[in-house]
Design a protein around this motif. Structure first.
Motif, PDB file in Angstrom:
ATOM      1  N   GLU A 186       9.595  -7.611 -19.936  1.00 39.90           N
ATOM      2  CA  GLU A 186      10.455  -6.453 -20.252  1.00 39.90           C
ATOM      3  C   GLU A 186      10.957  -5.740 -18.999  1.00 39.90           C
ATOM      4  OE1 GLU A 186       9.880  -5.111 -24.817  1.00 39.90           O
ATOM      5  OE2 GLU A 186       9.157  -3.709 -23.282  1.00 39.90           O
ATOM      6  N   VAL A 187      10.147  -5.769 -17.948  1.00 39.53           N
ATOM      7  CA  VAL A 187      10.603  -5.169 -16.688  1.00 39.53           C
ATOM      8  C   VAL A 187      11.776  -5.982 -16.116  1.00 39.53           C
ATOM      9  CG1 VAL A 187       9.979  -4.739 -14.268  1.00 39.53           C
ATOM     10  CG2 VAL A 187       8.385  -4.118 -16.101  1.00 39.53           C
ATOM     11  N   LEU A 188      11.659  -7.295 -16.216  1.00 41.48           N
ATOM     12  CA  LEU A 188      12.641  -8.176 -15.567  1.00 41.48           C
ATOM     13  C   LEU A 188      13.935  -8.315 -16.351  1.00 41.48           C
ATOM     14  CD1 LEU A 188      10.260 -11.162 -14.606  1.00 41.48           C
ATOM     15  CD2 LEU A 188      10.979  -9.233 -13.161  1.00 41.48           C
TER      16      LEU A 188
ATOM     17  N   ILE B  38      15.984  -8.616  -9.730  1.00 39.16           N
ATOM     18  CA  ILE B  38      14.646  -8.481 -10.313  1.00 39.16           C
ATOM     19  C   ILE B  38      13.699  -7.769  -9.334  1.00 39.16           C
ATOM     20  CG2 ILE B  38      14.775 -10.411 -11.932  1.00 39.16           C
ATOM     21  CD1 ILE B  38      12.626 -11.382  -9.349  1.00 39.16           C
ATOM     22  N   VAL B  39      13.935  -7.904  -8.047  1.00 36.78           N
ATOM     23  CA  VAL B  39      13.105  -7.186  -7.064  1.00 36.78           C
ATOM     24  C   VAL B  39      13.411  -5.694  -7.143  1.00 36.78           C
ATOM     25  CG1 VAL B  39      12.627  -6.899  -4.599  1.00 36.78           C
ATOM     26  CG2 VAL B  39      12.841  -9.205  -5.578  1.00 36.78           C
ATOM     27  N   THR B  40      14.685  -5.386  -7.301  1.00 38.47           N
ATOM     28  CA  THR B  40      15.058  -3.980  -7.503  1.00 38.47           C
ATOM     29  C   THR B  40      14.341  -3.431  -8.736  1.00 38.47           C
ATOM     30  OG1 THR B  40      17.226  -4.428  -6.559  1.00 38.47           O
ATOM     31  CG2 THR B  40      17.023  -2.420  -7.873  1.00 38.47           C
ATOM     32  N   LYS B  41      14.283  -4.254  -9.779  1.00 41.32           N
ATOM     33  CA  LYS B  41      13.616  -3.801 -11.012  1.00 41.32           C
ATOM     34  C   LYS B  41      12.120  -3.603 -10.780  1.00 41.32           C
ATOM     35  CE  LYS B  41      16.985  -5.588 -14.259  1.00 41.32           C
ATOM     36  NZ  LYS B  41      17.110  -5.460 -15.699  1.00 41.32           N
ATOM     37  N   LEU B  42      11.522  -4.473  -9.991  1.00 37.57           N
ATOM     38  CA  LEU B  42      10.095  -4.297  -9.678  1.00 37.57           C
ATOM     39  C   LEU B  42       9.891  -2.998  -8.901  1.00 37.57           C
ATOM     40  CD1 LEU B  42       9.006  -7.911  -8.592  1.00 37.57           C
ATOM     41  CD2 LEU B  42       8.751  -6.822 -10.839  1.00 37.57           C
ATOM     42  N   ARG B  43      10.822  -2.725  -7.995  1.00 37.48           N
ATOM     43  CA  ARG B  43      10.701  -1.490  -7.211  1.00 37.48           C
ATOM     44  C   ARG B  43      10.881  -0.270  -8.122  1.00 37.48           C
ATOM     45  NH1 ARG B  43      10.402  -3.438  -2.052  1.00 37.48           N
ATOM     46  NH2 ARG B  43      11.895  -5.048  -1.404  1.00 37.48           N
ATOM     47  N   GLU B  44      11.847  -0.385  -9.052  1.00 40.82           N
ATOM     48  CA  GLU B  44      12.058   0.717  -9.995  1.00 40.82           C
ATOM     49  C   GLU B  44      10.844   0.891 -10.910  1.00 40.82           C
ATOM     50  OE1 GLU B  44      16.924   0.323 -10.132  1.00 40.82           O
ATOM     51  OE2 GLU B  44      15.732  -0.415 -11.831  1.00 40.82           O
TER      52      GLU B  44
ATOM     53  N   LEU C 190       0.830  -1.213   0.000  1.00 43.31           N
ATOM     54  CA  LEU C 190       0.000   0.000   0.000  1.00 43.31           C
ATOM     55  C   LEU C 190       0.864   1.262   0.000  1.00 43.31           C
ATOM     56  CD1 LEU C 190      -2.846  -1.172   2.411  1.00 43.31           C
ATOM     57  CD2 LEU C 190      -3.064  -0.631  -0.042  1.00 43.31           C
ATOM     58  N   ALA C 191       2.015   1.171   0.656  1.00 42.01           N
ATOM     59  CA  ALA C 191       2.907   2.341   0.666  1.00 42.01           C
ATOM     60  C   ALA C 191       3.407   2.626  -0.746  1.00 42.01           C
ATOM     61  CB  ALA C 191       4.080   2.089   1.612  1.00 42.01           C
ATOM     62  N   THR C 192       3.797   1.570  -1.449  1.00 38.52           N
ATOM     63  CA  THR C 192       4.244   1.758  -2.836  1.00 38.52           C
ATOM     64  C   THR C 192       3.094   2.304  -3.681  1.00 38.52           C
ATOM     65  OG1 THR C 192       5.752  -0.114  -2.594  1.00 38.52           O
ATOM     66  CG2 THR C 192       5.264   0.598  -4.844  1.00 38.52           C
ATOM     67  N   ALA C 193       1.913   1.732  -3.474  1.00 38.56           N
ATOM     68  CA  ALA C 193       0.746   2.174  -4.245  1.00 38.56           C
ATOM     69  C   ALA C 193       0.453   3.656  -3.997  1.00 38.56           C
ATOM     70  CB  ALA C 193      -0.465   1.319  -3.875  1.00 38.56           C
ATOM     71  N   ALA C 194       0.478   4.036  -2.729  1.00 41.64           N
ATOM     72  CA  ALA C 194       0.182   5.440  -2.386  1.00 41.64           C
ATOM     73  C   ALA C 194       1.215   6.356  -3.021  1.00 41.64           C
ATOM     74  CB  ALA C 194       0.177   5.608  -0.867  1.00 41.64           C
TER      75      ALA C 194
ATOM     76  N   ILE D  93       2.008  -6.998  -7.721  1.00 42.31           N
ATOM     77  CA  ILE D  93       2.647  -8.235  -8.162  1.00 42.31           C
ATOM     78  C   ILE D  93       2.956  -9.117  -6.963  1.00 42.31           C
ATOM     79  CG2 ILE D  93       4.976  -7.219  -8.100  1.00 42.31           C
ATOM     80  CD1 ILE D  93       5.523  -8.949 -10.674  1.00 42.31           C
ATOM     81  N   ALA D  94       2.979 -10.415  -7.208  1.00 42.88           N
ATOM     82  CA  ALA D  94       3.384 -11.376  -6.183  1.00 42.88           C
ATOM     83  C   ALA D  94       4.752 -11.931  -6.555  1.00 42.88           C
ATOM     84  CB  ALA D  94       2.372 -12.516  -6.100  1.00 42.88           C
ATOM     85  N   VAL D  95       5.584 -12.173  -5.557  1.00 44.46           N
ATOM     86  CA  VAL D  95       6.952 -12.621  -5.823  1.00 44.46           C
ATOM     87  C   VAL D  95       7.167 -13.999  -5.207  1.00 44.46           C
ATOM     88  CG1 VAL D  95       9.401 -12.119  -5.441  1.00 44.46           C
ATOM     89  CG2 VAL D  95       7.804 -10.247  -5.918  1.00 44.46           C
TER      90      VAL D  95
END
Lengths: 517, 528
Positions: free
Chosen positions: B238-240, B117-123, B62-66, B86-88
């Motif tokens: 493409e994100v990954l 890849i988690v860094t990429k999801l965060r980016e 929710l923090a990322t979403a906000a 996304i689910a990891v």
């Protein structure tokens, strides 16, 4: 030499077998494995800085701690260093080689496998010529050591066993591990079996390790501080009856960490093996621990050729495939061979073999070269660096270059002596001041009021006084025994409280007595 | 579904595709917080039955979403999938979030770093809903080997969701997440996709970074997207994708243009589709085979030419795989020794380090993990190395040659993804060989490093469960499988009146009572 630790009741017995006698019956075979820690800025497979003596476990990251998911990336500088070492050892350089995993469990190895090289070393089939003093004492003999391979690997962490009597894992209360060392790049240099050295085997071993150390220094790839473990030697030794063709069972003495110990450990193991073989017993193939203090080895762990490390190619790394252009580019960066360079410098400086050996043993070749370049005479530079300063360094347990005395200092000191301001004993006092951090030689001499009395008046008065008080000696000199003047010079210097030029005092004594010098 | 604020246009935000979500977020039709909350609500409602998530990070998501909503309100330019949750899979290290790889060994392991890849999801600013269940250290085809209990298939709670990535496939199939991360060593993305009616792609080996992914078999592991549509998978791919200097085996080349391929032409005229003679036939369920044949007809109708190709060495793929995988795994899993992190079990008395290691590994690893460690240790032993590991590597080379030859005759290869639809939980647990055979169609791609994907081809007549078709492409030609997958997907959707996943029945909120594995209360508490 008494054996006091390590359950070595039998150890003392070995010492009763005379080394030279052993070598009339047995041929020693050695295999030397030297690990050199590369002084790259970062570790072999991660970006952690390497620095000796940092707080434990502060130079670590997910990779060198073996955290889940972490992957290695090869340090390109380490590969270049490995290639340069290989080239300097006259090795062939692999066109394509891989890392392999050496699998075994030990708490100081974060992944429980060591990333190393197995059957595809980066460098192989080389040789190194080492010099040992000739048996007749004149000059040197060259002995060729064949190099099997030089390969890349990573260091482990450092275990410290706390409690217990021996500092070894058995009997310890607990152990702690510092992973700062884990992942530091290592080059392991392995010789082919060294045969034919006979009674010179211990010396050859020492000379080889010494020559390797010089080479690593010249290549500027490692600190090669044996006492800090940045260069470590494992010495394999076996004996076979003279004339035999099959090698005897070997032992591997681990982590012999000084040049002197290499020689002593090999010598000890030869004698120990001989005693066992003479008794009709069998050598146990095992690792052995070297005890610097008692000069003996004790049993480590059994080691057989069947030790199964389950090597397989490291799937997380891609092969190393240096181009021929890169290899040639690196070849062009090789320094002059240290032995060749030493011969050249010895010629330039006019040193005898003995003098040069002292210089080399004092680790003073480079510093003398710099001192001469700074304007000192080679003789003076040698006298200071392999004499007074070497002794001081030895007493303090540091390298001669770590005393705080620079080549420029010695050049300045030499100028003060040759310019007549200081005599030898004053110069030594000045050095003491420089070492104590009191400043440059001139500053120390000024501050301590060290200066030869240049006024002949005061010196003449002292000469006259000494002549008057030593009629007997004066008689001898007048009678032709000019060397007796030494006794008078000593007294004159005493009168002058050392602040005189002894040569001038001699001149004045002789001229006062009307004797030709 | 409770949280949509305004419109009746979206009665259930979770039913949208990721592409629709991204477009609607960009258009301001709803917020990422609403979208994320909708998924969290559904997770709360259905995860007790499905056990798809081992950990839910509502706060973080929710923090990322906000944060995304704020940035969007401020007119900031955002990545395409920004705000799409996304689910990891719990095999990827997430800084500060417990990462277990489905093992008791790592029950309390909180990584100090993020996988690349988690860094990429965060980016990409995608809210991470949580970590999904998996077979322990990705060893399995059913998620029954998780130390935290099996995940259930949303199509039928008594059935497996595939494995090892059953948590991710169940989350995506059950509309608990629009997208998920999977890892595929021998089919762990594709087979779960097949049995849950979802899309899963294993990129070319080296196409996606493995840094921070808990290693099973280094030379086989590959990270990829789990989604409900081919286009959604392509966006995540493409994100990954892309080169990572932290992974020496990652390919230093641009990501293949998979999004363009997935959204491009649906015309396959002139495309040669190879059917591998050695995959299929005996052991393949009738309904699986029927759906596959039907897909071939659709491909013909799209203009493709179907050709039969032979890959004779595929017969040996399974044997080679079960030497290479355990060998590498035995070494990769050696680090779990209780010395630096992970479960530590100290025997009584004053045990040696070796005894602590042994006790901890005995307690921390499940049977399947132990089985493979023992296999691998044996296969690498001196004296056996040549006969086993060495020989397996030769087979691997031959399989790569088979692929090379096949790709001379065909642009892509197709096969059923898995021999059967989802089997019942417990059915194959006591028969490792029959479990291993689930991956017979997917393993060759891992051995050769080529990309493969599974898309739903419909439901099997006999059991009404989803069937997948696998599309394989040459290395670094990932876009080809996306192009074929998207065209076939469109055709199938049209023919079947919607995406296969849209036919998912209502998921019950409670699992059947007599479950063979249930999580202990202690575990539930520890992971809540």
């Amino acid at each position: 030499m008494t054996a006091t630790t390590g359950g070595s009741a039998a150890a003392t017995e070995f010492l009763t077998v005379p080394f030279d006698e052993v070598l009339t019956r047995y041929e020693p075979v050695m295999g030397l494995e030297v690990h050199v820690e590369l002084s790259t800025a970062t570790k072999m497979f991660c970006g952690c800085a390497q620095s000796f003596g940092a707080e434990p476990n502060t130079r670590t990251c997910p990779v060198c701690l073996g955290l889940p998911g972490a992957l290695p990336v090869v340090n390109a500088t380490a590969v270049e260093s490995a290639i340069r070492i290989g080239l300097a050892l006259n090795c062939q350089i692999a066109q394509w080689c891989r890392f392999a995993r050496k699998n075994y469990f030990y708490p100081d190895m974060p992944k429980n496998f060591q990333t190393s090289q197995y059957d595809e070393p980066i460098a192989f089939n080389g040789y190194m010529d080492v010099e040992i003093p000739a048996e007749d004492g004149e000059g040197v003999e060259t002995f060729r050591i064949e190099i099997e391979r030089a390969h890349m690997e990573e260091d482990t962490g450092k275990s410290t066993h706390v409690g217990g009597a021996t500092g070894r894992i058995h009997g310890a209360d607990y152990s702690v591990v510092d992973y700062n060392r884990a992942g530091i790049p290592l080059i392991e240099i392995v010789t082919k079996p060294i045969t034919g050295a006979g009674s010179r085997a211990p010396e050859v071993a020492k000379a080889y390790v010494s020559a390797l150390r010089d080479l690593m220094k010249a290549l500027d790839v490692s600190d090669v501080r044996m006492e800090q473990g940045s260069m470590r030697c494992d010495a394999n030794v076996s004996l076979m009856p003279i004339g035999a063709e099959v090698f005897g069972t070997r032992t591997e003495t681990k982590n012999v960490n000084s040049l002197r110990s290499v020689e002593r450990a090999v010598r000890y193991e030869i004698t120990r093996h001989a005693a066992i073989l003479d008794a009709g017993d069998k050598i146990v193939q095992e690792t052995r621990h070297w005890h610097e203090d008692t000069g003996i080895t004790t049993s480590g762990r059994p080691k057989s050729d069947a030790d199964d490390y389950r090597y397989f190619p490291e799937p997380d790394l891609v092969p190393v495939a240096p181009s021929r252009e890169d290899v040639e580019r690196l070849r062009a960066t090789l320094p002059e061979n240290p032995a060749v360079r030493r011969r050249r410098l010895q010629g330039d400086w006019g040193f005898t073999d003995l003098e040069m050996r002292d210089v080399v043993n004092a680790g003073a070749v480079d510093v003398i070269e710099e001192t001469v370049a700074a304007g000192a005479s080679p003789a003076a530079a040698r006298k200071w660096w392999s004499g007074d300063l070497a002794r001081r360094a030895n007493a303090q347990g540091v390298a001669v270059t770590e005393l705080g005395v620079t080549p420029a200092h010695i050049a300045e000191l030499d100028a003060l002596v040759s310019g007549g301001r200081l005599n030898d004993s004053m110069a030594r006092q000045v050095v003491e001041g420089v070492v104590a951090g009191e400043g440059t030689p001139t500053e120390v001499a000024d501050a301590r009021g060290l200066e030869l009395v240049q006024d002949d008046g005061a010196l003449q008065a002292a000469v006259d006084k000494v002549i008057e008080g030593n009629a007997g000696v004066v008689e001898k000199i007048r009678g032709g025994k000019v060397q007796a003047v030494g006794a008078l010079i000593g007294q004159v210097m005493k009168e002058m409280r050392g602040q005189a030029d002894a040569a001038r005092a001699r001149e004045l004594i002789l001229s006062t007595l009307g004797v030709e010098g | 579904m409770t949280t949509t604020t305004d419109s009746t246009a979206y009665p259930d935000l979770t039913r949208l595709t990721a592409v629709q979500m991204a477009d609607a977020l960009a258009a301001g039709e709803f917020t990422s917080v609403e979208l994320t909350q909708a998924h969290l609500d559904r997770i709360e409602r259905l995860n007790p039955a499905l056990n798809a998530f081992l950990l839910v990070d509502a706060e973080g998501a929710l923090a990322t979403a906000a944060n995304v909503d704020e940035a969007r309100a401020a007119g900031e330019e955002l990545p395409r999938l920004a705000g799409v949750p996304i689910a990891v899979k719990d095999i990827a290290c997430t800084r500060g979030l417990t990462t277990t790889a489905g093992s008791r060994m790592l029950e309390h392991f909180v990584p100090p770093y993020d996988a690349t890849i988690v860094t990429k999801l965060r980016e990409a600013r995608m809210p991470i809903l949580g970590k999904t269940n998996m077979d322990e250290f990705a060893m399995g085809s059913s998620t029954e080997h998780s130390a935290y209990g099996p995940t259930r298939n949303p199509w039928d709670l008594e059935r497996i969701p595939g494995g090892s990535g059953g948590g991710s496939s169940a989350a995506v199939a059950g509309f608990l997440a629009p997208l998920a991360i999977g890892s595929d060593t021998g089919g762990s993305i594709r087979q779960p996709a097949a049995v849950t009616g979802t899309v899963g792609a294993k990129p070319t080996y080296g196409g996606v970074s493995r840094y921070g992914i808990i290693a099973l078999a280094s030379s086989l592991d590959q990270i990829g997207p789990c989604a409900r549509t081919v286009a959604d998978a392509a966006l995540l791919h493409e994100v990954l994708g892309g080169h990572d200097p932290m992974d020496s085996t990652s390919i230093d080349a641009p990501v293949p243009p998979v999004v363009a391929a997935a959204t491009g032409t649906r015309d396959l005229t002139g495309l040669r589709v190879g059917v591998v003679r050695e995959i299929g036939g005996e052991g393949f369920q009738e309904g699986v085979q029927a759906r596959f044949e039907e897909s071939l007809d659709h491909l013909r109708a799209l203009g493709a030419e179907i050709v039969e190709v032979s890959c004779p060495h595929f017969t040996y793929a399974m044997a080679a795989y079960y030497l290479i995988l355990p060998s590498e795994a035995s070494s990769n899993l050696a680090r779990y020794d209780a010395m630096r992190y992970g479960l530590r079990v100290e025997p009584d008395g004053s045990p040696s380090a070796e005894q602590v290691m042994a006790s901890s590994r005995d307690a921390g690893f499940g049977d399947e993990v132990k089985r493979r460690i023992i296999l691998g240790t044996y296969a690498l032993s001196s004296g056996y190395y040549d006969a086993y590991y060495g020989q397996a590597q030769k087979v691997r080379t031959l399989i790569a040659r088979d692929f090379a030859a096949a790709f001379e005759q065909a642009d892509v290869l197709v096969s059923p993804t898995a021999p059967t639809t989802a089997f019942r939980i417990g059915d194959k647990l006591d028969d490792p060989m029959s479990m291993y055979l689930n991956d017979i169609a997917t393993i060759p791609a891992n051995l050769a490093g080529v990309p493969g994907m599974s898309i739903p081809s419909g439901l099997a007549e006999e059991d009404g469960l989803p069937v997948g078709i696998q599309i394989l492409a040459p290395a670094m030609e990932d876009q080809r499988m996306y192009a074929v997958g998207a065209a076939l997907e469109a055709r199938l959707t049209e023919a079947q009146g919607g995406f296969v996943i849209e036919r998912l029945p209502e998921v019950p909120e409670r699992a059947p009572a007599a479950a063979p594995h249930t999580r202990s209360d202690e575990t539930e508490e520890a992971r809540a």
